[in-house]
Each structure stands twice: as C-alpha cells, then as structure tokens.
Design a protein around this motif. Sequence first.
Motif, PDB file in Angstrom:
ATOM      1  N   LEU A 149       0.836  -1.201   0.000  1.00 25.10           N
ATOM      2  CA  LEU A 149       0.000   0.000   0.000  1.00 25.10           C
ATOM      3  C   LEU A 149       0.871   1.251   0.000  1.00 25.10           C
ATOM      4  O   LEU A 149       0.597   2.229  -0.709  1.00 25.10           O
ATOM      5  CB  LEU A 149      -0.910   0.009   1.224  1.00 25.10           C
ATOM      6  N   ASP A 150       1.941   1.243   0.798  1.00 32.02           N
ATOM      7  CA  ASP A 150       2.870   2.372   0.826  1.00 32.02           C
ATOM      8  C   ASP A 150       3.394   2.673  -0.573  1.00 32.02           C
ATOM      9  O   ASP A 150       3.436   3.832  -0.997  1.00 32.02           O
ATOM     10  CB  ASP A 150       4.061   2.079   1.745  1.00 32.02           C
ATOM     11  N   GLU A 171       0.804   4.248  -2.764  1.00 34.01           N
ATOM     12  CA  GLU A 171       0.513   5.623  -2.366  1.00 34.01           C
ATOM     13  C   GLU A 171       1.606   6.592  -2.805  1.00 34.01           C
ATOM     14  O   GLU A 171       1.325   7.773  -3.058  1.00 34.01           O
ATOM     15  CB  GLU A 171       0.345   5.691  -0.846  1.00 34.01           C
ATOM     16  N   HIS A 172       2.829   6.108  -2.926  1.00 34.09           N
ATOM     17  CA  HIS A 172       3.956   7.004  -3.191  1.00 34.09           C
ATOM     18  C   HIS A 172       4.491   6.955  -4.605  1.00 34.09           C
ATOM     19  O   HIS A 172       5.390   7.735  -4.946  1.00 34.09           O
ATOM     20  CB  HIS A 172       5.086   6.708  -2.200  1.00 34.09           C
ATOM     21  N   ARG A 212      -0.062   0.114  -8.954  1.00 34.49           N
ATOM     22  CA  ARG A 212      -1.448  -0.232  -8.652  1.00 34.49           C
ATOM     23  C   ARG A 212      -1.485  -1.581  -7.943  1.00 34.49           C
ATOM     24  O   ARG A 212      -0.473  -2.288  -7.879  1.00 34.49           O
ATOM     25  CB  ARG A 212      -2.274  -0.273  -9.933  1.00 34.49           C
ATOM     26  N   ARG A 229      -7.306   3.168   4.007  1.00 36.07           N
ATOM     27  CA  ARG A 229      -6.339   3.465   2.944  1.00 36.07           C
ATOM     28  C   ARG A 229      -6.747   2.782   1.637  1.00 36.07           C
ATOM     29  O   ARG A 229      -6.561   3.345   0.550  1.00 36.07           O
ATOM     30  CB  ARG A 229      -4.937   3.022   3.373  1.00 36.07           C
ATOM     31  N   ASP A 269      -9.374   4.997   0.140  1.00 38.19           N
ATOM     32  CA  ASP A 269      -8.823   6.221  -0.451  1.00 38.19           C
ATOM     33  C   ASP A 269      -8.017   5.943  -1.711  1.00 38.19           C
ATOM     34  O   ASP A 269      -7.854   6.834  -2.556  1.00 38.19           O
ATOM     35  CB  ASP A 269      -7.941   6.939   0.567  1.00 38.19           C
ATOM     36  N   LEU A 270      -7.524   4.728  -1.847  1.00 45.01           N
ATOM     37  CA  LEU A 270      -6.711   4.360  -3.007  1.00 45.01           C
ATOM     38  C   LEU A 270      -7.563   3.668  -4.083  1.00 45.01           C
ATOM     39  O   LEU A 270      -7.028   3.028  -4.974  1.00 45.01           O
ATOM     40  CB  LEU A 270      -5.574   3.433  -2.557  1.00 45.01           C
ATOM     41  N   LYS A 298      -6.706   3.287  -7.778  1.00 41.34           N
ATOM     42  CA  LYS A 298      -5.515   2.546  -8.191  1.00 41.34           C
ATOM     43  C   LYS A 298      -5.638   1.048  -7.895  1.00 41.34           C
ATOM     44  O   LYS A 298      -4.645   0.336  -7.900  1.00 41.34           O
ATOM     45  CB  LYS A 298      -4.273   3.111  -7.495  1.00 41.34           C
TER      46      LYS A 298
END
Length: 298
Positions: free
Chosen positions: A208-209, A212-213, A218, A239, A242-243, A246
């Motif tokens: 997930l990190d 997000e970055h 994806r 999270r 929110d993602l 992706k």
Amino acid sequence: MTEPHPDVAPVRAFWEELGLPGLFDVHVHFLPPTIQRAVYAVFDAAGPKIGREWPIRYREEHAERVEILRAMGVRRFPTLPYAHKPGVAAFLNEWAAGFARDVPESLWSATFYPEDGAAAYVEELVAAGVEIFKIHLQVGEFHLDDPLLDGVWGVLEDAGTPVVVHAGSEPVGNAYTGSGSAERLLRRFPRLALVVAHMGAAECAEFLDLAEHHERVRLDTTMVFTDFVPAYPVELLPRVRDLGHKILLGSDFPTIPYSYAHQLESLARLDLGDDWLRAVCWDNGSALFGRGRTATPG
C-alpha cells in the motif's frame, strides 16, 4: 441449447446492479495445455509453493472457459503467462500471442525472466503492442532488481506497459518474496507501471505504501478479502478506500477454489461504497488499458 454455467447468473447480477457494462478482470490465466496441466498438478498435490489443499473450480478446456467468462460479462481479461526458468518465456509468449489473435477481448499478454536477451525480446514485444506482462517471484525464484532485468525495466518504464507482479509472500513465502526488491527497484525506476497481485499479501501495508507514493503502482484484488485467505488487516481499509482509483479487479480464474462471484461478494462486503466498486470492477481497468486492443498480434 446448452445450459449456462451455474456461476454465471450471480456474476451478471452483481455488475448489472451497479450499472456497469460488465467486468474488467486484470488477473486471469490461460496457459499452454501442457503447462496448464502441470500447474493443476502442483495445486492438486498441495505442493510446497501452495502449502494447503486447493481444489480448482474451473477445469474446463480453454474454449469453454472463454465462453464462461463471456457469459459472466467479463469483457476484458489477460492470459498472464509466467516463466518459471530460463528459456521458457519465448514459448509462452508465442502461445499467448496466438491466444490474443483468437480471442479479441483478451489483453495481449507476455512474460519475461532474468536471462540473457530479455531486454531485447521485451522491447520487441512492447513495440509490437503487448498490453500486459506477468512475472511471479515465488515461482520463478528471482528478485525484481536482478541485474539481468535492468534493461527490461528501462524499456517498460519508458513505455508505461503494465506488469502484474506476484511479489507478496502468500501463499508460501521464500527468499524472493516480500516488498524489498520492489522498493529497491522503484527507487531506480520510479515510474514503472507495476500492478501488485493479491494486494501484496501478506505484505499488505508495505505494498500500500508503494502504491501511495508511486504514480503508476497499482494493486489487484486477486483472492484478497475472500474467505479462503487470511483476513486482510482491517486497519488498512481506510487506505484501501482512499486508493480506490488505483485498485483493479483480479480473480485468478480458473485456479480458484470458490465461485467467481465470491470474489465480487467479498469486495461488496467491505462496504466501501458503490462508486468504489464501480472503479475497481470496471473504470480503473478500462482507463488503464482501454476497451479494445490497438494492435493485432503478429
């Protein structure tokens, strides 16, 4: 008239209720018959890389499985071959190109392996129009940042061609799984379009990190959230919500021990909203790949 497969109706009901034109599944496998049988045998034996009993639900021949997907309303799907040793990728890629010629809604898929000449054949495939690659670190036993792949990643970063990567340590980890080599790779090639299979399980937070970055990283939902696998960490679900832009629907059809609809039901019961489901099950895949192929396999 042939009766429809019993698993068709609940799948169609799911996407019809969401007002979607169908499903876009980025994690489906079709393999050459000899290799498909070998894969089935590994699962049937609950081999060391499977680690548990794993009954396969969809054992029909290729043509029948294509018709099941069509009847369910899976509008686009790949074949995702993956090389397990040097010298195999060329055979798999030739076979997958033939499949893509015969099945127009399939994503033209290919694979690669850390071996001499990998950058050259990947460059040729990208130029020809391959839409998606698949690699499997646990099966192939290599790291993403293997020096033999340096040229491959340069080509793929420039092209933006997605690569589905099984890097997480589920169902059985080894020295090659986990997020470590992905983290190292993305430091060198930060714009790679990686699709992390199985949401990166069991390294869920770490992948997930990365998503997000990194703009092009994806995650696919394959088998995650179902009753067959360890529970996804509930504290990560905000999270995941929110993602949602992706995250891509993946199923692992045909090598699953439950009905196709169970993957969909497992997403719905997260209660992240219909807009999230629409994005995951159709919009994100359609945006990434388009609704039709732009090149015909040669």
